[in-house]
Design an enzyme around this catalytic site. Sequence first.
Site, mmCIF file in Angstrom:
data_model
loop_
_atom_site.group_PDB
_atom_site.id
_atom_site.type_symbol
_atom_site.label_atom_id
_atom_site.label_comp_id
_atom_site.label_asym_id
_atom_site.label_seq_id
_atom_site.Cartn_x
_atom_site.Cartn_y
_atom_site.Cartn_z
ATOM 1 N N PHE A 281 -8.151 2.982 0.089
ATOM 2 C CA PHE A 281 -8.664 1.739 0.695
ATOM 3 C C PHE A 281 -7.462 1.034 1.305
ATOM 4 C CE2 PHE A 281 -9.182 -2.773 0.873
ATOM 5 C CZ PHE A 281 -10.523 -3.067 0.997
ATOM 6 N N GLU A 282 -7.543 0.741 2.594
ATOM 7 C CA GLU A 282 -6.500 -0.071 3.219
ATOM 8 C C GLU A 282 -7.147 -0.864 4.323
ATOM 9 O OE1 GLU A 282 -3.716 2.891 4.825
ATOM 10 O OE2 GLU A 282 -2.315 2.452 3.221
#
Length: 382
Positions: A281-282
């Site tokens: 997740f970014e």
Amino acid sequence: MSARRYLLLVLVAVISLHYTLSVFFYDYGRVSSLSNLAQRLGLEQTIANLSQVTTANPSHTPYSNLTEFGARANATFVFLCRNNDLGGVVSSIRQMEDRFNRHYKYPWVLLNEEPFTDDFKQRVSVLTDAPISFGQIPREHWYQPDWVDEDKARNGRLKMMAQGIIYAGSVPYRNMCRFNSGFFFQHELLRPYRYYWRVEPDVKFFCDVHYDPFKFMEQNNKVYGFTITLVEWEATIPTLWATVKEFLNENPQFVSPHNSMDFLSDNGGDTYNLCHYWSNFEIADMDFWRGEAYQKFFAFLESKGGFYYERWGDAPVHSIAASLFARRDQVHFFRDIGYRHDPFQHCPQGDDWFRGRCACDSRDNFDYAPNSCIRRHEALYV
Ligand SMILES: *[C@@H]1O[C@H](CO)[C@@H](O)[C@H](O)[C@H]1NC(C)=O
Ligand SMILES: *[C@@H]1O[C@H](CO)[C@@H](O)[C@H](O)[C@H]1NC(C)=O
Ligand SMILES: *[C@@H]1O[C@H](CO)[C@@H](O)[C@H](O)[C@H]1NC(C)=O
């Protein structure tokens, strides 16, 4: 034969014939009325339209300034996946659309080292009204470069396998880590954008997102956003920190005066405490990766071959760069976004959980795990 007997036979014959015919006509009638119904509802047209999805060249609108919710940020989703990830890709996109993107219609960019199949593109294109593009990764951004000493790389893999490390023997996994570290933001489909949200197959988004995280990044000058932070396996990066220190000695000008070295190290930078942001997740700023500091940093890491001789991950590489080259207030914890990538999840707490109508158990939250680095991150801001 008596007249009575004859009448009875005729009666039986007529009744049988009636049943046979009625059953036949009934069934036929049902089928034909269904087909009429389909025509009336436009189902046939819809099916015909769906089969054109892949040939209709899904319009690639890089950036449009308005939505019903106001101005959009210069941003896109990035999804690295393969044809055989289809089920997990459908699931992840469906959830992101339900929880956030159906209101905003940010574009999706899907990347693969091989061409996506028509079936894949068709099954994914129906999931959203937002623009979707399907791209192939250039060979030189994906495969192990020729200058890498394959004997040395193989010995590294064998050594790591003996230690029981996950993906220890996998070259494709290393290709992916290197691509995510140094190349995705250079892809022609991503060049038109600044911010991205990275999504992977089979992840979960538990909560409604009632605001635009991309706008939030833009308006607050954020560089890197995460939901989960944890301790890395040291065996995957035995020489990474020494390499980082060597780079910093030669390039002290890139280190921000307001950096988060204290997140990475308990002794002012002498040793690495293995804390990193979990990069599956970014939400981040590609211009930061494209900038001079990160470009020189990545080139230096690449020159050491550690993506193949060891198993340097994009998570520690991104985390180290964001912590050192950005200001500490440019790294953001999205505590209100509910997210799971097996085996860990971040489930929002308290008001965030209610506001987001989160579908997760707020007690199942990686922040409480002993190997979470969230307290170290939060300590930066007190
Ligand atoms: C099918 O596509 C045509 C042309 O794009 C459009 O006019 C029509 O409304 C579509 N029909 C359905 C049922 O989606
Ligand atoms: C924003 O988009 C609208 C319609 O999409 C267009 O008419 C307008 O000119 C755009 N404004 C700017 C500043 O680009
Ligand atoms: C979006 O960001 C990219 C990268 O910074 C930039 O090249 C592009 O011009 C931007 N687009 C708009 C419409 O501002």
